[in-house]
Design a protein around this motif. Structure first.
Motif, PDB file in Angstrom:
ATOM      1  N   HIS A 467       0.844  -1.197   0.000  1.00  0.00           N
ATOM      2  CA  HIS A 467       0.000   0.000   0.000  1.00  0.00           C
ATOM      3  C   HIS A 467       0.884   1.254   0.000  1.00  0.00           C
ATOM      4  O   HIS A 467       1.802   1.373   0.820  1.00  0.00           O
ATOM      5  N   LEU A 468       0.606   2.169  -0.880  1.00  0.00           N
ATOM      6  CA  LEU A 468       1.362   3.416  -0.957  1.00  0.00           C
ATOM      7  C   LEU A 468       0.689   4.492  -0.106  1.00  0.00           C
ATOM      8  O   LEU A 468      -0.530   4.531   0.012  1.00  0.00           O
ATOM      9  N   TYR A 469       1.500   5.358   0.491  1.00  0.00           N
ATOM     10  CA  TYR A 469       0.970   6.490   1.261  1.00  0.00           C
ATOM     11  C   TYR A 469       1.873   7.698   1.051  1.00  0.00           C
ATOM     12  O   TYR A 469       3.086   7.555   0.850  1.00  0.00           O
ATOM     13  N   LYS A 470       1.285   8.859   1.081  1.00  0.00           N
ATOM     14  CA  LYS A 470       2.058  10.081   0.880  1.00  0.00           C
ATOM     15  C   LYS A 470       2.922  10.377   2.102  1.00  0.00           C
ATOM     16  O   LYS A 470       2.474  10.241   3.242  1.00  0.00           O
ATOM     17  N   ALA A 471       4.156  10.797   1.856  1.00  0.00           N
ATOM     18  CA  ALA A 471       5.003  11.270   2.951  1.00  0.00           C
ATOM     19  C   ALA A 471       4.286  12.419   3.656  1.00  0.00           C
ATOM     20  O   ALA A 471       3.683  13.280   3.008  1.00  0.00           O
ATOM     21  N   GLY A 472       4.339  12.411   4.978  1.00  0.00           N
ATOM     22  CA  GLY A 472       3.656  13.445   5.743  1.00  0.00           C
ATOM     23  C   GLY A 472       2.260  13.053   6.169  1.00  0.00           C
ATOM     24  O   GLY A 472       1.550  13.853   6.794  1.00  0.00           O
ATOM     25  N   THR A 473       1.830  11.826   5.842  1.00  0.00           N
ATOM     26  CA  THR A 473       0.532  11.327   6.294  1.00  0.00           C
ATOM     27  C   THR A 473       0.756  10.170   7.267  1.00  0.00           C
ATOM     28  O   THR A 473       1.878   9.738   7.508  1.00  0.00           O
ATOM     29  N   TRP A 474      -0.345   9.651   7.820  1.00  0.00           N
ATOM     30  CA  TRP A 474      -0.256   8.616   8.850  1.00  0.00           C
ATOM     31  C   TRP A 474      -0.261   7.203   8.283  1.00  0.00           C
ATOM     32  O   TRP A 474      -0.542   6.252   8.996  1.00  0.00           O
ATOM     33  N   GLY A 475       0.053   7.065   7.010  1.00  0.00           N
ATOM     34  CA  GLY A 475       0.136   5.731   6.443  1.00  0.00           C
ATOM     35  C   GLY A 475      -1.075   5.388   5.607  1.00  0.00           C
ATOM     36  O   GLY A 475      -2.019   6.184   5.473  1.00  0.00           O
ATOM     37  N   PRO A 476      -1.087   4.190   5.022  1.00  0.00           N
ATOM     38  CA  PRO A 476      -2.192   3.795   4.144  1.00  0.00           C
ATOM     39  C   PRO A 476      -3.504   3.611   4.892  1.00  0.00           C
ATOM     40  O   PRO A 476      -3.515   3.254   6.080  1.00  0.00           O
ATOM     41  N   THR A 477      -4.600   3.842   4.194  1.00  0.00           N
ATOM     42  CA  THR A 477      -5.924   3.708   4.819  1.00  0.00           C
ATOM     43  C   THR A 477      -6.197   2.271   5.243  1.00  0.00           C
ATOM     44  O   THR A 477      -6.992   2.037   6.163  1.00  0.00           O
ATOM     45  N   ALA A 478      -5.547   1.317   4.592  1.00  0.00           N
ATOM     46  CA  ALA A 478      -5.744  -0.086   4.958  1.00  0.00           C
ATOM     47  C   ALA A 478      -5.323  -0.351   6.403  1.00  0.00           C
ATOM     48  O   ALA A 478      -5.851  -1.249   7.062  1.00  0.00           O
ATOM     49  N   ALA A 479      -4.381   0.434   6.909  1.00  0.00           N
ATOM     50  CA  ALA A 479      -3.938   0.262   8.292  1.00  0.00           C
ATOM     51  C   ALA A 479      -5.031   0.663   9.271  1.00  0.00           C
ATOM     52  O   ALA A 479      -5.160   0.081  10.361  1.00  0.00           O
ATOM     53  N   THR A 480      -5.821   1.658   8.912  1.00  0.00           N
ATOM     54  CA  THR A 480      -6.946   2.062   9.757  1.00  0.00           C
ATOM     55  C   THR A 480      -8.042   1.005   9.729  1.00  0.00           C
ATOM     56  O   THR A 480      -8.639   0.669  10.758  1.00  0.00           O
ATOM     57  N   ALA A 481      -8.292   0.452   8.552  1.00  0.00           N
ATOM     58  CA  ALA A 481      -9.309  -0.599   8.426  1.00  0.00           C
ATOM     59  C   ALA A 481      -8.950  -1.827   9.264  1.00  0.00           C
ATOM     60  O   ALA A 481      -9.832  -2.558   9.722  1.00  0.00           O
ATOM     61  N   LEU A 482      -7.652  -2.028   9.488  1.00  0.00           N
ATOM     62  CA  LEU A 482      -7.193  -3.176  10.277  1.00  0.00           C
ATOM     63  C   LEU A 482      -7.732  -3.144  11.708  1.00  0.00           C
ATOM     64  O   LEU A 482      -7.902  -4.181  12.346  1.00  0.00           O
ATOM     65  N   LEU A 483      -8.016  -1.939  12.201  1.00  0.00           N
ATOM     66  CA  LEU A 483      -8.459  -1.774  13.585  1.00  0.00           C
ATOM     67  C   LEU A 483      -9.907  -2.200  13.825  1.00  0.00           C
ATOM     68  O   LEU A 483     -10.303  -2.479  14.956  1.00  0.00           O
ATOM     69  N   LYS A 484     -10.694  -2.212  12.774  1.00  0.00           N
ATOM     70  CA  LYS A 484     -12.124  -2.473  12.937  1.00  0.00           C
ATOM     71  C   LYS A 484     -12.359  -3.908  13.385  1.00  0.00           C
ATOM     72  O   LYS A 484     -11.649  -4.821  12.962  1.00  0.00           O
ATOM     73  N   PRO A 485     -13.337  -4.119  14.283  1.00  0.00           N
ATOM     74  CA  PRO A 485     -14.317  -3.187  14.856  1.00  0.00           C
ATOM     75  C   PRO A 485     -13.868  -2.576  16.188  1.00  0.00           C
ATOM     76  O   PRO A 485     -14.685  -1.998  16.904  1.00  0.00           O
TER      77      PRO A 485
END
Length: 501
Positions: A467-485
Motif C-alpha cells: 500500500h502506498l501512502y504520501k510522505a507526511g501522512t499517517w500511512g495507508p488507509t488499509a492500516a486504519t481498516a485493520l483496527l475495525k471493529p
C-alpha cells in the motif's frame, strides 16, 4: 547516585569513528563520568580502520558531546579529566595485529592497576564485522573471563531466524551467554523502564490487566524521518526487520508479560520469552489479512518536500521494501486470548511519536447516554514522557453531562532530576553486569519466529498488497481498516488533545 562499583573498567569501542560513537556512546559515557557513575579508574580504547591524529579525534568527540549530550556543552575541566582516559587505536578488524596490539594495551592497563577489572567491548560496527571481531577477541584470549568481560552487540541481530541462530551459535561457542549483551536502545528509555514499575508496583491495575477488562492494545512508533542516506541498508531490512522484530515486540512484551516472582534479570527475561512464544503464528492467508505493509511516495513533512522512497539514495527504482508496517497480533494464553495487539510503525510520518494505548472495555451497563468515550491508559514514550488515564467526568452545572478528562503523570512536572539518555542506562548496566534490559539468545530467536511467517509471505508475493501512502501522512488507509471493529482510527496524541478540550 553512585553505583558502588569500584573495579577498574577498560572499555573498547570498535567502530570508533562512526556516528553511533560520536552521537550516543561518548556523550553517554561522558555523562556517566560527570555524574560519578563510572568507576574511579577507567580507560576507553577507540578502534577504527582509518588513521587519525588522537588530538583531532578527541576534538571531534568533544564536538559530539557539545551537540548531542542532554547536558549541553561539556565543562572544560570535566572534559579534560574524561578525555585523558581516551586513546585512539588504528586497526583493521581483519588483521591479527589489531587484536595483539589491543591485548597489549589491556594487559598493561590491568597490570598497572594491580587488580582484575572489567573489560567491555562495544561492537559499534556493521553486522558483517560482528563475527570477525568476536573471533579476534576469542582467538587472542582478550575476552575470556566470563565474570568480568562482556561484549555489546547492536541490532540487527541476524536478518532472519536462520542467521540469528547461526550468530547465536557462533558467539556462544566463544563466550558465555552471560557475557553477551544484545542491545536494543529502546529498552533503556526511561518511560519504557517505567512501564514495568507502573504495572508491578501498583497492584490496583493488576486485576484489570487481562482479557476480561481490556478491549485492545495499540503500540505505535512513528518516525518523521525518511530513510535518508540509509537506503542501502534499508533495502535489505525494511520496517519489519528494522523496527517490529525488535523495538515494537519488546514493548509488547513489557505490556503483556506476567509478573515475575522477583525483580531478577533471568526471571524478567523468561517472562518476555513466554509472551513471544505465545503469539499466534500466521499462515500466509492470515498474514495478508492481519499485516499491512506500506511505502511512502512523494509528499511534504512539515511543509518540506520529501522524495518518494523509490527515489531515495541507493534504493531500487521498483523497490517493494516496506517503510510502514501495521499488524494485528494475538497472544494465545489465559491472560490475553482474544485481545488484539495492534502494532504500527512508519517513516515519513507527520510527527515523531511513540505511544502505547491500553483501551478498556465499555461498561456492560451504561446509564448515561453521553457515556461514549472508552477508558484508556495512555503511555507516551516520546515526544513527552507521560502516563495518563482517560475517564468520564461530570461537567460542573445543573445537568448531568459527561466529558472525558485525564489524570496525568508527567516526568517534567513530577521530577526535577534530568532524565538520562537510554544509552547511559544501558552502558551502566553493562558495567554493572546487569543483563535485565538486554535480549537473551532465546528471546532474539523467539522474536524472529514471530515475524518469519510475514517475511516468508512477502517473499512469496513480493508485489502483493503493498500500500502506498504520501510522505507526511499517517500511512495507508488499509492500516486504519485493520483496527475495525475495535477502533475507528489509530490513537494520536494530537487527536487526544482535541477530544478532551
Amino acid at each position: 547516585m553512585k553505583t558502588g562499583k569500584t573495579l577498574p573498567a577498560a572499555i573498547t569501542i570498535f567502530g570508533a569513528k562512526g556516528d553511533l560513537t560520536k552521537r550516543k556512546l561518548i556523550p553517554a559515557l561522558y555523562n556517566l563520568y560527570t555524574d560519578k557513575h563510572l568507576p574511579p579508574v577507567f580507560v576507553i580504547y577507540c578502534v577504527d580502520f582509518l588513521p587519525e591524529d588522537e588530538t583531532a579525534f578527541k576534538l571531534d568527540l568533544l564536538a559530539g558531546i557539545n551537540e548531542f549530550s542532554r547536558n549541553g556543552k561539556a565543562n572544560e575541566k570535566e572534559w579534560e579529566g574524561f578525555a585523558k582516559n581516551i586513546f585512539y587505536l588504528q586497526g583493521d578488524f581483519l588483521k591479527t595485529e589489531t587484536y595483539t596490539g589491543l591485548k597489549g594495551k589491556l594487559d598493561a592497563f590491568g597490570k598497572k592497576q594491580k587488580q582484575n577489572g572489567s573489560r567491555i567491548f562495544y561492537f559499534a560496527v556493521a553486522p558483517r564485522f560482528i563475527e570477525i571481531i568476536a573471533e579476534g577477541l576469542y582467538k587472542h584470549t582478550i575476552c575470556n573471563r566470563d565474570g568480568l568481560d562482556r561484549i555489546v552487540v547492536e541490532k540487527p541481530f541476524g536478518t532472519d531466524l536462520d542467521t540469528a541462530k547461526k550468530l547465536n551459535r557462533f558467539l556462544t561457542k566463544r563466550f558465555a551467554e552471560k557475557q553477551i549483551y544484545r542491545i536494543d536502545h529502546y529498552l533503556g528509555k526511561e518511560a519504557v523502564q517505567n512501564i514495568m514499575a507502573f504495572r508491578f508496583a501498583n497492584y490496583v491495575f493488576e486485576p484489570l490487566w487481562n482479557k476480561k477488562y481490556i478491549d485492545h492494545v495499540q503500540i505505535s512508533v512513528a518516525e518523521e524521518v525518511g530513510v535518508g542516506k540509509r537506503g542501502g541498508y534499508y533495502e535489505g531490512s525494511g520496517a519489519l526487520r528494522d523496527m517490529v522484530q525488535n523495538h515494537l515486540l519488546q514493548l509488547l512484551c513489557i505490556v503483556a508479560m506476567d509478573s515475575p516472582e522477583f525483580y531478577q534479570s533471568e526471571l524478567i527475561r523468561d517472562a518476555k520469552v513466554k509472551v513471544l512464544k505465545d503469539i499466534r503464528p500466521y499462515t500466509p492467508a492470515q498474514v495478508l489479512k492481519n499485516v499491512i505493509r506500506g511505502q511512502y511516495t512523494a509528499g511534504n513533512v512539515h511543509g518540506v518536500p520529501r522524495l518518494p522512497y523509490r527515489k531515495e539514495e541507493h534504493v531500487l527504482s521498483a523497490s517493494n521494501t516496506e517503510t510502514f508496517v501495521a499488524a494485528r497480533l494475538f497472544i494465545d494464553n489465559d491472560r490475553w486470548k482474544g485481545v488484539p495487539f495492534f502494532l504500527r510503525t512508519g517513516k515519513s510520518m507527520p510527527v515523531q511519536s511513540s505511544v502505547i494505548v491500553v483501551q478498556f472495555k465499555d461498561s456492560p451497563h451504561k446509564i448515561f447516554k453521553d457515556d461514549i468515550t472508552p477508558n484508556r491508559l495512555i503511555i507516551s514514550i516520546q515526544p513527552e514522557l507521560e502516563i495518563s488515564l482517560l475517564f468520564e467526568s461530570k461537567v460542573p452545572g445543573l445537568k448531568m453531562k459527561l466529558k472525558p478528562v485525564e489524570m496525568d503523570f508527567t516526568y517534567q512536572e513530577s521530577y526535577t532530576e534530568t532524565i538520562p539518555e537510554a544509552y547511559e542506562a544501558l552502558l551502566l548496566d553493562v558495567l554493572d553486569g546487569n543483563p535485565t534490559l538486554f535480549m537473551r539468545a532465546d528471546q532474539v530467536e523467539a522474536a524472529w519466529k514471530v515475524v518469519m511467517p510475514i517475511l516468508d509471505t512477502w517473499k512469496k508475493y513480493p508485489a502483493k498488497e503493498l500500500h502506498l501512502y504520501k510522505a507526511g501522512t499517517w500511512g495507508p488507509t488499509a492500516a486504519t481498516a485493520l483496527l475495525k471493529p475495535y477502533a475507528k482510527d489509530w490513537f494520536r496524541l494530537s487527536a487526544r488533545e482535541d477530544s478532551i478540550k
